[in-house]
Enzyme design. Structure first.
Site, short mmCIF file in Angstrom:
data_model
loop_
_atom_site.label_atom_id
_atom_site.label_comp_id
_atom_site.label_asym_id
_atom_site.label_seq_id
_atom_site.Cartn_x
_atom_site.Cartn_y
_atom_site.Cartn_z
N SER A 153 10.36 -17.81 -38.03
CA SER A 153 9.38 -16.72 -38.19
C SER A 153 8.70 -16.47 -36.87
CB SER A 153 8.34 -17.12 -39.24
OG SER A 153 7.25 -16.23 -39.25
N TYR A 166 2.81 -22.96 -43.50
CA TYR A 166 3.96 -22.09 -43.24
C TYR A 166 4.44 -22.24 -41.80
CZ TYR A 166 6.69 -17.72 -43.19
OH TYR A 166 7.71 -16.79 -43.09
#
Length: 319
Positions: A153, A166
């Site tokens: 990401s 995350y």
């Protein structure tokens, strides 16, 4: 026996007739990647925890001869092996492993509990590990080359507050990909770390997938319910455009597959901040020679040289 691949080699430059195994493939980014690969002539195995979504995903691709679906929780290691067996039973060999399954677990670090950490790391990082352990030996064994794509990401490159669980998993995925790239090049297996920005998907609905085993000791469940109500912005990139960008990265064997140029300034500031924090001292040449094997990764140099010579141009750029 391993063979030394030439620098910059592109093992999956042509994906026609090759088979891709995509986790989290029934919607969002995973389905966008599947669609791009099917259009390019590849066979696709869509693995997803949402069994109800698999039939819809297959129907939307409209290429039954090229598509197989399998229900899979990426944290289930025996289930992963069964899914790989099913893929090989249908298409013979797996050439591309796309570890895309993920959940959006975010919130204040002071609220994060063990169940939040265990679920976030188990899916977002553990799912990638389980895919590697299960499928990488199968790709190596057939000797036809392959590609590993890991969904990290932009959060791994530009971390923001309230994203610790995350970001930790996605940063681990990035580091893993960078570390194994050189090793697998000798097997004619490419490795690409895929780092998307905001994409039109249902990742905000992740809370619906949280297993009962990870609900008792959680500080994020109420936040997940609110996040599930968040509207998807039309300004976010479409999954199909992202899929085409991933396909281009696979064909080029890019170490990094990036999608959103809007992140470049923030990435540059982070990298500059790290370098500015290096001790301003004369290098100890004797020490440098002793630890020389730690001081560089030639894969960075290869990627830099190739992309300096040939800048990234992608379908849908500027859309």
């Amino acid at each position: 026996m391993a063979h030394e691949a030439a620098p910059g080699t592109t093992p999956m430059a042509d994906v026609t007739g090759k088979t891709a195994f995509i986790t989290g493939g029934a919607n969002g980014i995973g389905l966008g990647i599947a669609r791009a690969l099917v259009k390019a002539g590849a066979n696709v195995v869509i693995a997803d925890i949402r069994e109800s979504s698999l039939a819809e995903a297959k129907a939307s691709l409209g290429a039954d001869a090229q598509v197989e679906t399998v229900q899979l929780d990426v944290t289930d290691r025996p289930g992963f092996a069964r899914a790989a067996d099913q893929a090989e039973a249908r298409f013979g060999k797996i050439h591309l492993l796309i570890g895309n399954a993920g959940v959006g677990i975010m919130g204040p670090i002071v609220d994060a509990r063990y169940d939040d950490w265990d679920w976030a790391m188990g899916v977002n990082f553990g799912g990638v590990i389980n895919g590697l352990v299960t499928i990488l030996p199968r790709i190596k064994a057939h000797g036809e080359g392959g590609q590993i794509v890991t969904t990290s990401s932009q959060s791994a490159l530009v971390p923001i507050s309230f994203s610790a669980t995350y970001t930790a998993a996605k940063a681990a995925v990035l580091g893993l990909s960078e570390a194994i790239r050189g090793e697998l090049a000798a097997e004619n297996i490419g490795v690409s770390a895929f780092m998307p920005g905001p994409v039109q998907s249902n990742i905000a609905m992740s809370g619906e997938l949280r297993p009962d085993a990870f609900k008792a000791d959680s500080g994020y469940r109420a936040r997940e319910e609110e996040l599930g109500k968040r509207a998807v912005s039309p300004l976010w990139m479409t999954a199909d455009e992202v899929g085409e960008r991933v396909l281009a990265g696979i064909r080029a064997n890019d170490l990094y597959i990036l999608t959103h140029p809007e992140f470049a300034a923030g990435m540059r500031t982070r990298f500059d901040a790290i370098l500015a924090s290096m001790p301003d001292e004369e290098i100890n040449q004797e020490r440098a020679e002793a630890i020389g094997f730690l001081l560089r990764n030639k894969e960075f140099e290869d990627q830099l040289a190739r992309r300096t010579a040939t800048p990234v141009t992608l379908p849908g750029a500027g859309a």
